[in-house]
Write an enzyme that holds these catalytic residues in place. Structure first.
Site, PDB file in Angstrom:
ATOM      1  N   ARG A 293       0.817  -1.216   0.000  1.00  0.00           N
ATOM      2  CA  ARG A 293       0.000   0.000   0.000  1.00  0.00           C
ATOM      3  C   ARG A 293       0.853   1.270   0.000  1.00  0.00           C
ATOM      4  NH1 ARG A 293      -5.173  -0.069   2.574  1.00  0.00           N
ATOM      5  NH2 ARG A 293      -4.384  -1.879   3.686  1.00  0.00           N
TER       6      ARG A 293
ATOM      7  N   ARG B 283     -13.145  -1.520  -1.108  1.00  0.00           N
ATOM      8  CA  ARG B 283     -12.646  -1.150   0.219  1.00  0.00           C
ATOM      9  C   ARG B 283     -13.677  -0.451   1.112  1.00  0.00           C
ATOM     10  NH1 ARG B 283      -8.998   1.558   1.595  1.00  0.00           N
ATOM     11  NH2 ARG B 283      -8.160   0.092   3.111  1.00  0.00           N
TER      12      ARG B 283
ATOM     13  N   TYR C 129      -5.071  -2.217  -3.564  1.00  0.00           N
ATOM     14  CA  TYR C 129      -6.241  -3.029  -3.231  1.00  0.00           C
ATOM     15  C   TYR C 129      -7.520  -2.460  -3.877  1.00  0.00           C
ATOM     16  CZ  TYR C 129      -2.718  -4.613   0.056  1.00  0.00           C
ATOM     17  OH  TYR C 129      -1.544  -5.076   0.588  1.00  0.00           O
TER      18      TYR C 129
ATOM     19  N   CYS D  60     -27.049  -3.121  -6.807  1.00  0.00           N
ATOM     20  CA  CYS D  60     -28.263  -3.309  -6.003  1.00  0.00           C
ATOM     21  C   CYS D  60     -27.962  -3.755  -4.579  1.00  0.00           C
ATOM     22  CB  CYS D  60     -29.148  -4.346  -6.683  1.00  0.00           C
ATOM     23  SG  CYS D  60     -29.298  -4.016  -8.428  1.00  0.00           S
ATOM     24  N   GLU D  61     -27.166  -2.982  -3.878  1.00  0.00           N
ATOM     25  CA  GLU D  61     -26.896  -3.248  -2.466  1.00  0.00           C
ATOM     26  C   GLU D  61     -26.650  -1.922  -1.777  1.00  0.00           C
ATOM     27  OE1 GLU D  61     -24.207  -6.211  -1.193  1.00  0.00           O
ATOM     28  OE2 GLU D  61     -24.370  -7.375  -3.029  1.00  0.00           O
TER      29      GLU D  61
END
Ligand code: LLP
Length: 420
Positions: free
Chosen positions: A276, A312, A373, A344-345
């Site tokens: 990262r 993330r 990531y 759709c969430e």
């Protein structure tokens, strides 16, 4: 230093106007700055100067072969966790003798692949894995250098799902049992224990857990040496956090200072596995606002990027800063909005209740700190494309992964023969 800034009222990546890339390839896409990647690598390298250190970039953070090549050309090694990553590292020009293979569940095929390529080191996380490696190495008539990954039982103080050094975590060998495992390893003919490895977690924003874990490792090395074991290499893992919100995080220099204070006198070769820190703030996710929708209590900016492109926020409640491609001006009318994707969430949400300059449908935004990531964790959920990745260097840009469309993916599916 990150090479994303406003120039002449618009966001540029190095010397390329981001909206020019939008015009050419459409949204959404990931955009990486090669110079930022190089600079972050150099920051860390300089911070570790004077130590016998090899920086093995953790490929899992961003495994595009162009990103890996950028680092290979700077002299980086690689930390891989699968056959796929090993293939990528070699293809991008990382020398086999600078590759370490980590991971808690390497298959026999993966161990054989690593042996065939004669990589530098395999980090072993359990006795069954050690025995399996020895068996395969013996069948292949090879001997491989191994580090035993310890679990130091230290809380990295990061998100629960990316903490790896506590006793209840699946990683490594309990540090109190390391002597038993080394003595077992010494009876095996096809592995050579050269040292120990450790990785306590990712996105550490405090240095104390590093210090504590390093001291535990140092004590262990001294104890093992007293008993006659040769420990010549230590792999200190990755984990150095980055700023997602502009607030300060530990610098490589501060991290390097701790490493030097603890390990300098041990005279071990050191391996670092940063992911990262090198690529996180080197990338943005560029997206278009499809609709602005006023709900009962919230105003929603609905984007063409979604949770499948950047997991993330949904997985770790991560807060990535979001900016407009148009430079905000003093006196801009700010609106409090939720920034969401079209999937759709409800979890398909990038930010809640943030203040952005008034935005209309058709505007473009950049989700920042998306280089690590991001693309690697994306999926095709809702039968969405895998989005393009673009690399910028100076005033050039290049598409380094094409858009992979549902049409392409459907080609890999078929009806069972009994339906034809
Ligand atoms: N070495 C080992 C053995 C690792 O497991 C990892 C990350 C690294 C090095 C690199 O750590 P870094 O320097 O990038 O912190 N998907 C999560 C992060 C998972 C990290 C997994 N292991 C996220 O998006 O935050």
């Amino acid at each position: 230093m990150e090479y994303f800034e406003y120039r002449n009222g618009t966001l540029v990546a190095e010397d390329v106007t981001v909206s020019k890339i939008v015009d050419e390839i459409g949204t959404p896409f990931y955009c990486y700055s090669a110079t930022t990647i190089e600079n972050h690598f150099l920051d860390l390298k300089n911070a570790l100067a004077g130590l016998p250190a090899t920086i093995c970039y953790a490929i899992k953070a961003n495994s595009n072969i162009a990103v890996i090549k950028t680092l290979a050309d700077m002299g980086a090694g690689a930390d891989v966790v699968s056959s796929g990553e090993l293939t990528r590292a070699l293809k991008a020009g990382i020398p086999a003798k600078k590759i370490v293979f980590s991971g808690v569940g390497k298959t026999s095929e993966e161990l054989a692949h690593a042996l065939k390529e004669d990589i530098l080191q395999i980090n072993i996380e359990s006795e069954p894995e050690l025995n399996e490696l020895n068996k395969i190495a013996s069948a292949m008539n090879k001997k491989i250098e191994v580090a035993l990954r310890i679990n130091p039982d230290i809380d990295a103080n990061t998100h629960d799902k990316i903490s790896t050094g506590r006793s209840e975590d699946k990683f490594g060998i309990e540090w109190t049992r390391i002597k038993d495992v080394i003595s077992l390893a010494q009876k095996l003919d096809n592995v050579k224990i050269v040292g120990l490895a450790m990785h306590i977690g990712s996105q550490l924003t405090k240095l104390d857990p590093f210090r504590e874990a390093f001291i535990r490792l140092e004590t262990l090395v001294k104890e093992l040496r007293l008993e006659g074991y040769e420990i010549s290499r230590l792999d200190l893992g990755g984990g150095l956090g980055i700023s997602y919100d502009g607030l300060p995080t530990p610098t490589p220099a501060e991290y390097g200072k701790i490493v030097k204070a603890v390990f300098k006198s041990l005279n071990c070769d050191l391996i670092f596995e940063p992911g990262r820190f090198i690529v996180g703030n080197s990338g943005i996710l560029v997206t278009q606002v499809i609709y602005v929708k006023q709900g009962a209590t919230r105003r929603f900016l609905i984007l063409d990027a979604a949770m499948n492109d950047l997991m993330r926020p949904c997985l770790y409640d991560a807060k990535h800063s979001i900016v407009s491609l148009k430079e905000p001006k003093d006196g801009d009318n700010l609106e409090r909005v939720d920034v969401v994707g079209p999937v759709c969430e409800t979890g398909d949400t990038f930010a809640t209740e943030i203040d952005l300059p008034a935005t209309v449908s058709g505007d473009f935004l950049a989700i920042r700190s998306a280089g690590a990531y991001g693309a690697v964790m994306s999926s095709t959920y809702n039968s969405r494309s895998l989005i393009p990745e673009v690399m910028v260097k100076g005033n050039n840009f290049s598409v380094i992964r094409q858009r992979i469309t549902p049409e392409i993916m459907i080609n890999y599916e078929n009806f069972p023969e009994w339906y034809t």
